[in-house]
Design a protein around this motif. Sequence first.
Motif, PDB file in Angstrom:
ATOM      1  N   GLY A  86       0.804  -1.218   0.000  1.00  0.00           N
ATOM      2  CA  GLY A  86       0.000   0.000   0.000  1.00  0.00           C
ATOM      3  C   GLY A  86       0.834   1.263   0.000  1.00  0.00           C
ATOM      4  N   SER A  87       2.060   1.201   0.543  1.00  0.00           N
ATOM      5  CA  SER A  87       2.898   2.390   0.615  1.00  0.00           C
ATOM      6  C   SER A  87       3.603   2.695  -0.698  1.00  0.00           C
ATOM      7  CB  SER A  87       3.942   2.205   1.717  1.00  0.00           C
ATOM      8  OG  SER A  87       4.811   1.120   1.406  1.00  0.00           O
ATOM      9  N   GLY A  88       3.664   1.714  -1.584  1.00  0.00           N
ATOM     10  CA  GLY A  88       4.372   1.924  -2.836  1.00  0.00           C
ATOM     11  C   GLY A  88       5.843   1.587  -2.747  1.00  0.00           C
ATOM     12  N   TYR A  89       6.326   1.216  -1.542  1.00  0.00           N
ATOM     13  CA  TYR A  89       7.717   0.841  -1.338  1.00  0.00           C
ATOM     14  C   TYR A  89       7.808  -0.655  -1.041  1.00  0.00           C
ATOM     15  CZ  TYR A  89       8.722   5.844  -0.888  1.00  0.00           C
ATOM     16  OH  TYR A  89       8.841   7.186  -1.120  1.00  0.00           O
ATOM     17  N   THR A  90       8.956  -1.230  -1.376  1.00  0.00           N
ATOM     18  CA  THR A  90       9.199  -2.626  -1.039  1.00  0.00           C
ATOM     19  C   THR A  90       9.304  -2.777   0.477  1.00  0.00           C
ATOM     20  OG1 THR A  90      10.386  -2.950  -3.110  1.00  0.00           O
ATOM     21  CG2 THR A  90      10.739  -4.591  -1.385  1.00  0.00           C
ATOM     22  N   GLU A  91       8.587  -3.762   1.053  1.00  0.00           N
ATOM     23  CA  GLU A  91       8.581  -3.957   2.496  1.00  0.00           C
ATOM     24  C   GLU A  91       9.011  -5.365   2.838  1.00  0.00           C
ATOM     25  OE1 GLU A  91       4.720  -3.035   3.938  1.00  0.00           O
ATOM     26  OE2 GLU A  91       4.768  -0.931   3.284  1.00  0.00           O
ATOM     27  N   GLU A  92       9.731  -5.480   3.973  1.00  0.00           N
ATOM     28  CA  GLU A  92      10.171  -6.774   4.478  1.00  0.00           C
ATOM     29  C   GLU A  92       9.251  -7.196   5.625  1.00  0.00           C
ATOM     30  OE1 GLU A  92      12.652  -8.749   3.437  1.00  0.00           O
ATOM     31  OE2 GLU A  92      13.154  -7.394   1.778  1.00  0.00           O
ATOM     32  N   LYS A  93       8.726  -8.406   5.542  1.00  0.00           N
ATOM     33  CA  LYS A  93       7.877  -8.938   6.608  1.00  0.00           C
ATOM     34  C   LYS A  93       8.513 -10.201   7.167  1.00  0.00           C
ATOM     35  CE  LYS A  93       3.525  -6.964   5.002  1.00  0.00           C
ATOM     36  NZ  LYS A  93       2.095  -7.222   4.723  1.00  0.00           N
ATOM     37  N   PRO A  94       8.457 -10.376   8.512  1.00  0.00           N
ATOM     38  CA  PRO A  94       9.137 -11.529   9.128  1.00  0.00           C
ATOM     39  C   PRO A  94       8.506 -12.847   8.726  1.00  0.00           C
ATOM     40  CG  PRO A  94       7.789 -10.377  10.742  1.00  0.00           C
ATOM     41  CD  PRO A  94       7.795  -9.530   9.507  1.00  0.00           C
ATOM     42  N   GLY A  95       9.354 -13.856   8.583  1.00  0.00           N
ATOM     43  CA  GLY A  95       8.894 -15.204   8.282  1.00  0.00           C
ATOM     44  C   GLY A  95       9.155 -16.124   9.447  1.00  0.00           C
ATOM     45  N   ARG A  96       9.521 -17.359   9.192  1.00  0.00           N
ATOM     46  CA  ARG A  96       9.773 -18.344  10.233  1.00  0.00           C
ATOM     47  C   ARG A  96      11.274 -18.498  10.441  1.00  0.00           C
ATOM     48  NH1 ARG A  96       7.523 -23.904   8.081  1.00  0.00           N
ATOM     49  NH2 ARG A  96       8.472 -24.578  10.026  1.00  0.00           N
TER      50      ARG A  96
END
Length: 363
Positions: free
Chosen positions: A265-275
């Motif tokens: 939604g921000s238009g920027y690449t985002e990092e989200k935590p995994g396992r």
Amino acid sequence: MKKLLFLIVLTSAILASAQIEKNNKSPLTIEQIMQDPTNWIGTSPENISWDLWGKTVYFEWNPEKDTLSSLYSYNLKSKEIKKVPLETKIKLPERGVSYNEGKTQMVFTVNGNIYITDVQTGKEKQLTDWLERASSPKFVLNDSGISFIKDDNLFTINPETRLIRQITNFLQGEDKPEQKAKGQDLFLENQQKELFVVLREREGVNKARENEDKKEKGKEPEKIYLGKKRLGNASLSPSEKYVVYTTFLNPRDSRQTSVTHFVTGSGYTEEKPGRTKVGSAETEVEMAVFDVEKNKVIKIKTETIPGLKDQPAYLKDYPERMPKDSSEIKNRAINLTGPVWNDTKDLAVVTALSHDNKDRWIL
């Protein structure tokens, strides 16, 4: 002859495959593959469960391709599938229904409130009405009481009088003892008390007031500080004399993988935590017993469980890798689960499971 027969079979298979491809009028395109599967495949029912009486099956489904799935019901008698109205959905029991010893009553929660129902008549009674959430309701005290967990503590409620009693007193953080003066500060305090009578009198009044407050409050459950751990489960014995509880602690400095999201939604690449990666440190789980009558905690020690220092069989082929001294061998990490209480006695079965899921012990 055999070669000729093989050629005939092979030729027939090729001709049949070509005919199937010719008749296939619905090619699979890249656009179809890349879109949401629910748009061209559809959805399957999920989270399937029975109602309390075994007459209706509930499940989440989205046949109309709405934004979210909806709750549906299938009636075994009428063979009809219907969407469950909101006013009915909010009144459905949550999972974790518990029965009394005679299977004549059952207790469950609806939106965090406790309900008790007569199995034969279906008559329902609501025991609590609050905005907080209760969970894990169970019959105790020869079915004369119900235990439940709320705000990470164990409580009991009397179905007749609605009296609620707090059994445990779990607290987050560490027990911080009162800081006492040391060295020069302690010398100055003692000197001040010797010089000024009013300070000695004030200290005596404060101690008397504290003792009086403790007497007026009566007996309170022992404060059990969890530190950095979190409460996993708490189970009350049928006689209400013991509480078996588990705590867990996530490993320190455990690094998690991350997943890069390009459409945001921000238009920027985002990092989200995994396992966490395979082989990382396991979550530490401990179990203890709280003696309600004696108001004290008894830790369950697992060091004496046989087999915790057993080495893998393949090490016999590599004697140079075998530990020379048994003191070098550390106990295998295990998790404790349970308990499973006897219906009438304060006897419980606890299961110990090794982290490698190869061995299981019944304690």
